[in-house]
Design a protein around this motif. Structure first.
Motif, PDB file in Angstrom:
ATOM      1  N   PRO A 106     -11.208   1.095   3.292  1.00  0.00           N
ATOM      2  CA  PRO A 106     -11.384   1.886   2.071  1.00  0.00           C
ATOM      3  C   PRO A 106     -10.029   2.367   1.539  1.00  0.00           C
ATOM      4  O   PRO A 106      -9.170   2.811   2.291  1.00  0.00           O
ATOM      5  CB  PRO A 106     -12.222   3.080   2.556  1.00  0.00           C
ATOM      6  CG  PRO A 106     -11.806   3.259   3.991  1.00  0.00           C
ATOM      7  CD  PRO A 106     -11.418   1.904   4.520  1.00  0.00           C
ATOM      8  N   LEU A 107      -9.835   2.274   0.240  1.00  0.00           N
ATOM      9  CA  LEU A 107      -8.580   2.725  -0.364  1.00  0.00           C
ATOM     10  C   LEU A 107      -8.477   4.247  -0.289  1.00  0.00           C
ATOM     11  O   LEU A 107      -9.447   4.958  -0.528  1.00  0.00           O
ATOM     12  CB  LEU A 107      -8.521   2.277  -1.825  1.00  0.00           C
ATOM     13  CG  LEU A 107      -7.202   2.515  -2.559  1.00  0.00           C
ATOM     14  CD1 LEU A 107      -6.083   1.683  -1.954  1.00  0.00           C
ATOM     15  CD2 LEU A 107      -7.369   2.182  -4.045  1.00  0.00           C
ATOM     16  N   GLU A 132     -14.528  -5.719  -0.134  1.00  0.00           N
ATOM     17  CA  GLU A 132     -14.068  -4.333  -0.075  1.00  0.00           C
ATOM     18  C   GLU A 132     -12.595  -4.248   0.315  1.00  0.00           C
ATOM     19  O   GLU A 132     -11.802  -3.575  -0.343  1.00  0.00           O
ATOM     20  CB  GLU A 132     -14.922  -3.515   0.906  1.00  0.00           C
ATOM     21  CG  GLU A 132     -14.550  -2.036   0.884  1.00  0.00           C
ATOM     22  CD  GLU A 132     -15.568  -1.135   1.574  1.00  0.00           C
ATOM     23  OE1 GLU A 132     -15.231   0.034   1.812  1.00  0.00           O
ATOM     24  OE2 GLU A 132     -16.676  -1.592   1.869  1.00  0.00           O
ATOM     25  N   SER A 133     -12.212  -4.933   1.396  1.00  0.00           N
ATOM     26  CA  SER A 133     -10.797  -4.930   1.783  1.00  0.00           C
ATOM     27  C   SER A 133      -9.943  -5.615   0.719  1.00  0.00           C
ATOM     28  O   SER A 133      -8.812  -5.197   0.450  1.00  0.00           O
ATOM     29  CB  SER A 133     -10.607  -5.620   3.133  1.00  0.00           C
ATOM     30  OG  SER A 133     -11.104  -4.810   4.186  1.00  0.00           O
ATOM     31  N   SER A 136      -9.196  -3.187  -2.106  1.00  0.00           N
ATOM     32  CA  SER A 136      -8.179  -2.207  -1.701  1.00  0.00           C
ATOM     33  C   SER A 136      -6.790  -2.832  -1.738  1.00  0.00           C
ATOM     34  O   SER A 136      -5.824  -2.222  -2.211  1.00  0.00           O
ATOM     35  CB  SER A 136      -8.476  -1.673  -0.293  1.00  0.00           C
ATOM     36  OG  SER A 136      -9.687  -0.936  -0.275  1.00  0.00           O
ATOM     37  N   ASN A 139      -5.376  -3.331  -5.291  1.00  0.00           N
ATOM     38  CA  ASN A 139      -4.892  -2.052  -5.822  1.00  0.00           C
ATOM     39  C   ASN A 139      -3.515  -1.695  -5.265  1.00  0.00           C
ATOM     40  O   ASN A 139      -2.649  -1.201  -5.985  1.00  0.00           O
ATOM     41  CB  ASN A 139      -5.885  -0.925  -5.498  1.00  0.00           C
ATOM     42  CG  ASN A 139      -6.986  -0.800  -6.530  1.00  0.00           C
ATOM     43  OD1 ASN A 139      -6.750  -0.365  -7.651  1.00  0.00           O
ATOM     44  ND2 ASN A 139      -8.188  -1.198  -6.165  1.00  0.00           N
TER      45      ASN A 139
END
Length: 300
Positions: A106-107, A132-133, A136, A139
């Motif tokens: 999670p970011l 999900e990874s 992150s 970003n």
């Protein structure tokens, strides 16, 4: 060996399960450990499960001096595990469990801060197998000063589109020779030689530095508009796990310190060979042994 470099690594932390036992691993974790051994201030961004294996990884990294503040703890997903199989030559193949905690990084604001403050940001392609990874990572890439992609093509956990996106975000790209040829073909390269494929890939991306490892035959480096070569070191291979990771950490440390690129490449190839001569990904290597081996005063 102490310096002022700060490097952040992003990706999988896990347990490599060998026929004779388990060892902590994961490509970016292996890179981080080798960087830290050279005195680099290293931060690891990842996720582990809320389990014994996860606690042991964090304890191990803390004891090695690596900043673990950016390792999330998941109550939903377990710590990663990889079953490692070695052939008669010590070459490894991997069965990578999915989904696990490092698929769901999670970011956080602390991750963004770490990447912004680092001199370089190292990431791999394997961690992008889960959205999900991957989200992150994308970003974080926009916040980094210098992006280093370590290509890891494993078990079909990648796509053409994602690889191209990761490569276009990179300033420095490292492949092995098989990965280089596969990606060249994927991008439409008509060539058969290693250098021609690399030139073709270079024309598609913004990266200015490239490295291609060639197993026992050494490696080549393209840096500052020049090619550098090392033809490898003769060693007795125990297993190849982590050799490329230590190679990358060694090469980057020397280049970022301003070392002559040929000497940096020779040093990195020597480290990679010494790791392959030992069992597991992260053997402790004394500076005197490294120098003696590279200078021909010790056999691997």
């Amino acid at each position: 060996m102490k310096n002022d470099l700060k490097i952040t690594c992003f990706g999988e932390v896990l347990w490599d399960v060998f026929p004779d036992g388990e060892k902590i691993g994961g490509a970016p974790l292996n890179v981080a450990l080798r960087l830290q051994s050279f005195g680099v201030q290293t931060t690891m961004i990842s996720s582990v499960g809320k389990d014994i294996r996860g606690k042991e990884i964090i304890t191990y990294l803390n004891s090695a001096g690596i900043n673990t503040n950016c390792i999330a703890v998941s109550a939903e997903f377990p710590t990663g595990v990889v079953n490692v199989n070695l052939d008669k030559n010590g070459s490894a193949s991997y069965e990578i469990k999915y989904p696990v905690a490092w698929d769901k990084i999670p970011l956080s604001s602390s991750m963004l801060q770490s990447v912004t403050q680092a001199d370089a940001f190292i990431y791999g392609s394997l961690v992008c197998r889960d959205s999900e990874s991957r989200k992150s990572l994308i970003n974080l890439l926009s916040k980094s000063k210098y992006n280093i992609l370590d290509v890891n093509l494993r078990q079909g956990y990648y796509s053409h589109e994602i690889l191209i996106e990761l490569m276009k975000s990179a300033d420095f790209i490292k492949f092995n020779d098989d990965e280089l040829f596969e990606i060249g073909a994927m991008m439409g390269s008509p060539y058969n030689s290693l250098e021609q494929n690399l030139e073709y890939i270079k024309s598609w991306v913004k990266a200015t530095s490239f490295c291609v490892t060639k197993g026992r035959h050494g490696a080549l480096l393209f840096h500052n508009e020049k090619y550098y070569y090392n033809s490898g070191y003769k060693i007795n291979v125990k297993d190849t796990v982590g050799a490329g990771d230590s190679f990358l950490a060694s090469l980057l440390t020397k280049l970022l310190e301003g070392e002559n690129p040929q000497r940096a490449l020779d040093f990195a190839c020597g480290i990679g060979a010494l790791v392959a001569a030992e069992s597991g990904a992260n053997p402790i290597l004394k500076e005197t042994r490294i120098n003696n081996f590279i200078n021909g005063k010790e056999n691997g």
